[in-house]
Design a protein around this motif. Structure first.
Motif, PDB file in Angstrom:
ATOM      1  N   GLN A   1       0.818  -1.204   0.000  1.00 13.31           N
ATOM      2  CA  GLN A   1       0.000   0.000   0.000  1.00 13.31           C
ATOM      3  C   GLN A   1       0.860   1.264   0.000  1.00 13.31           C
ATOM      4  O   GLN A   1       0.525   2.262  -0.646  1.00 13.31           O
TER       5      GLN A   1
ATOM      6  N   GLN B   1       0.732   3.968  -2.968  1.00 16.70           N
ATOM      7  CA  GLN B   1       0.461   5.373  -2.683  1.00 16.70           C
ATOM      8  C   GLN B   1       1.495   6.286  -3.344  1.00 16.70           C
ATOM      9  O   GLN B   1       1.152   7.349  -3.866  1.00 16.70           O
TER      10      GLN B   1
ATOM     11  N   ARG C   1       0.557   6.544  -6.994  1.00 17.83           N
ATOM     12  CA  ARG C   1      -0.607   7.423  -7.198  1.00 17.83           C
ATOM     13  C   ARG C   1      -0.205   8.900  -7.089  1.00 17.83           C
ATOM     14  O   ARG C   1      -0.687   9.747  -7.853  1.00 17.83           O
TER      15      ARG C   1
END
Length: 488
Positions: free
Chosen positions: A242, A246, A249
C-alpha cells in the motif's frame, strides 16, 4: 476399535510407500541425509537452511548434496569450486528462481527478484536502464549517499556520546538513498510511516529464512489457516504494498516535467506500452520492482554497517588503524569520495573483511534449473532447486589466509596493498547477481569512513561482553546492541 487399527495400517502403508519412492528418487540425485516421509530432511536441518548446518553436513556428504524440503529436493553446493561451477560456469542453467509458496505470495511471479523467463529479463533490463539514467555508477548518485552520510553523522552527534542502538538511524540513512532513487524523497527518522515501513521490510525479508517460513513453504494450505508469524507477515506485506502504491498514485497525480526517479521513468515506459495488450511493463510489475529495490537496497547494507561498528569496538586496534589512514588522506567528510578507497588499502580491506566474515546473505536466495544439466558429475533435472552456500565460499580454507577469524589481512598483500580474492562473492554470482552491487559498495565505503573520521566508537560503560553469534534468517544480522559515538 477395528476401524482405528485399519486406518493406522493404511497410514503406515502409505508412509512406507512414500518412503520407498523418496529413496528411489534420492538414489538418482547427489548424496544426502535419508529423507523421511512428509518432512524430508526438515528435521535434520531444523527447518532452516542455516549455512553452518549445511557446512557440517557437507563434511559428511561432500560439496554437492541433496536436502529434501518435504517431498522436493534441493541441491546444496558448498565451497568455491562447487559454487563457481554452479552459478558462474552454468549461469544460464541456474538462472531461474523457484516459485515457492512464499515467493509466489510475495511477488506473484512479477518484478525482478522472484520472476522468471521473459518477464524477468525485461524487468531487469528496464530497471538497469532506469538506474543508469538516475546516475547508478556515476558521481551524482555518490552525492546522494554523501548527503545521507552527513545526516547520519549529525544524528550520532546529537547523542553526545551517549549509548544508543544504531539500527534505526543506519536503516534510515541507507533506506533514504533508495527512497530518493525510487520515489524522489526521503523520510525523517521521526516519521511514523518510516518506522512502520522498516518493521514491514524486516518482517518480509526475514520470514522466508525462519522455521515458520520453511513450514509455510512445505504446508502452505495448512499454515495459511493457522495462527502464527505468517499472519503478521500478511499484514506487513499488505502495508508495504500500500505504501508503494500510494507513491505511484502521488506521481500520477503530480507528474514531473522530466523523470526524476524510478517511478517517473517506469510510468513513462507504461505510457509508451499502453497500446500493447501483451506488454508486461505495467503497474503490477512496477509495484513489485519497487518493493524488490527497497528490500535489496536496505537490509543487507544496514546489517553490514551494524556488523562493521560492532567489529571495530571489539577489535580496537583495527579502529585505530582505519582512523589513522583516513586522517592521512581526508581533511573532512565533505571531501570523501568513493575513489578514495584506492588510496586507503587498510580501510578498504576492513570493509571487505566485514562482508566476508559476517556474510549477511549466507546462502543467498535459491535458484532453479531452467533445463537439465550436469553438475559435478551428477545429472540435475530441470526444475530442481539449487542452494549455493555463499558463506562456505567466504570461509573456504583453500582460498583464504585466515578463513575462520576476523582479519583484514585476508585482503592485503605483504606490502600492505589491497588485494582482491576471486572467492569474494557476497553479492552472489551469475545471472542473478545483486543488481545494486555498485551502490552497496559505495554506501559501505562512504558511510563507514564518514563515521570513523568523525567519531571514536566504544561500548557503553560497564559492558564488557558482546554477543557476536548473530541472528539467522534470510539475512544474517547482529543481535541488538548499544554503542557510544564519541566525537574525535
Amino acid at each position: 476399535m477395528d476401524v482405528i487399527w485399519i486406518l493406522l495400517g493404511l497410514l503406515l502403508g502409505l508412509l512406507s510407500i512414500q518412503y520407498m519412492k523418496l529413496r528411489q528418487a534420492a538414489a538418482l540425485l547427489p548424496p544426502g541425509p535419508t529423507p523421511l516421509p512428509i518432512f524430508g530432511n526438515l528435521l535434520t536441518i531444523k527447518f532452516q537452511f542455516h549455512h553452518k548446518t549445511l557446512m557440517k553436513l557437507s563434511e559428511i556428504y561432500g560439496n554437492i548434496m541433496t536436502i529434501w524440503v518435504g517431498q522436493s529436493p534441493a541441491i546444496v553446493v558448498t565451497g568455491y569450486e562447487a559454487v563457481k561451477q554452479c552459478l558462474i560456469d552454468n549461469a544460464e542453467q541456474v538462472s531461474n528462481r523457484p516459485t515457492t509458496p512464499y515467493f509466489k505470495y510475495y511477488a506473484e511471479e512479477r518484478g525482478i527478484i522472484f520472476s522468471n523467463g521473459e518477464n524477468w529479463k525485461l524487468q531487469r533490463r528496464l530497471c538497469l536502464q532506469i538506474l543508469r539514467s538516475l546516475g547508478f555508477g556515476k558521481k551524482d548518485l555518490e552525492g546522494r549517499v554523501k548527503v545521507e552520510a552527513n545526516q547520519l553523522v549529525e544524528i550520532f552527534s546529537s547523542q553526545k556520546g551517549r549509548a544508543t542502538d544504531p539500527n534505526r538511524c543506519i536503516m534510515n540513512a541507507v533506506g533514504n538513498v533508495m527512497s530518493a532513487v525510487n520515489f524522489g524523497h526521503t523520510y525523517s527518522l521521526r516519521d511514523e510511516v518510516f518506522h512502520r515501513l522498516i518493521d514491514a521490510t524486516n518482517v518480509v525479508v526475514d520470514f522466508g529464512g525462519t522455521h515458520c517460513g520453511q513450514l509455510y513453504d512445505t504446508f502452505p494450505w495448512l499454515m495459511h489457516r493457522l495462527p502464527g508469524p505468517q499472519q503478521a507477515m500478511y499484514k506487513h506485506l499488505h502495508f508495504f504494498k500500500q505504501c508503494v502504491l500510494q507513491e505511484i498514485r502521488q506521481h500520477q497525480q503530480n507528474p514531473s516535467p522530466e523523470p526524476q526517479d524510478v517511478v517517473d521513468y517506469y510510468l513513462e515506459q507504461i505510457s509508451k506500452a499502453k497500446d500493447d495488450p501483451s506488454s508486461t511493463i505495467n503497474e503490477d510489475n512496477l509495484i513489485t520492482v519497487l518493493m524488490d529495490l527497497v528490500l535489496a537496497g536496505s537490509e543487507t547494507v544496514t546489517s553490514t554497517l551494524r556488523w562493521a561498528l560492532l567489529y571495530i569496538v571489539v577489535y580496537k586496534d583495527v579502529q585505530v588503524k582505519v582512523q589513522k589512514e583516513i586522517d592521512e588522506l581526508v581533511e573532512s567528510i565533505e571531501n570523501l569520495k568513493y575513489e578514495d578507497r584506492l588510496s586507503m588499502p587498510y580501510t578498504n580491506a576492513v570493509i571487505h573483511e566485514v562482508q566476508r566474515f559476517t556474510s549477511v546473505g549466507p546462502v543467498g536466495l535459491p535458484r532453479q534449473c531452467s533445463q537439465d544439466f550436469t553438475l559435478l558429475g551428477y545429472s540435475i533435472p530441470k526444475g530442481t532447486t539449487i542452494v549455493a552456500n555463499l558463506a562456505s565460499v567466504l570461509t573456504d580454507h583453500k582460498h583464504w589466509k585466515f578463513p575462520d577469524t576476523f582479519n583484514p589481512s585476508n585482503f592485503l598483500d605483504e606490502e600492505g596493498n589491497f588485494q582482491g580474492n576471486k572467492s569474494f562473492l557476497p553479492f552472489s554470482a551469475g545471472h542473478r547477481i545483486c543488481l545494486g552491487e555498485h551502490l552497496a559498495r559505495t554506501e559501505l565505503f562512504i558511510f563507514f569512513t564518514s563515521l570513523l573520521k568523525t567519531f571514536s566508537f566504544h561500548l557503553p560503560q560497564g559492558v564488557t561482553e558482546v554477543n557476536m553469534s548473530g541472528i539467522f534468517g534470510t539475512t544474517f544480522k547482529p543481535h541488538p546492541y548499544e554503542i557510544c559515538a564519541v566525537p574525535r
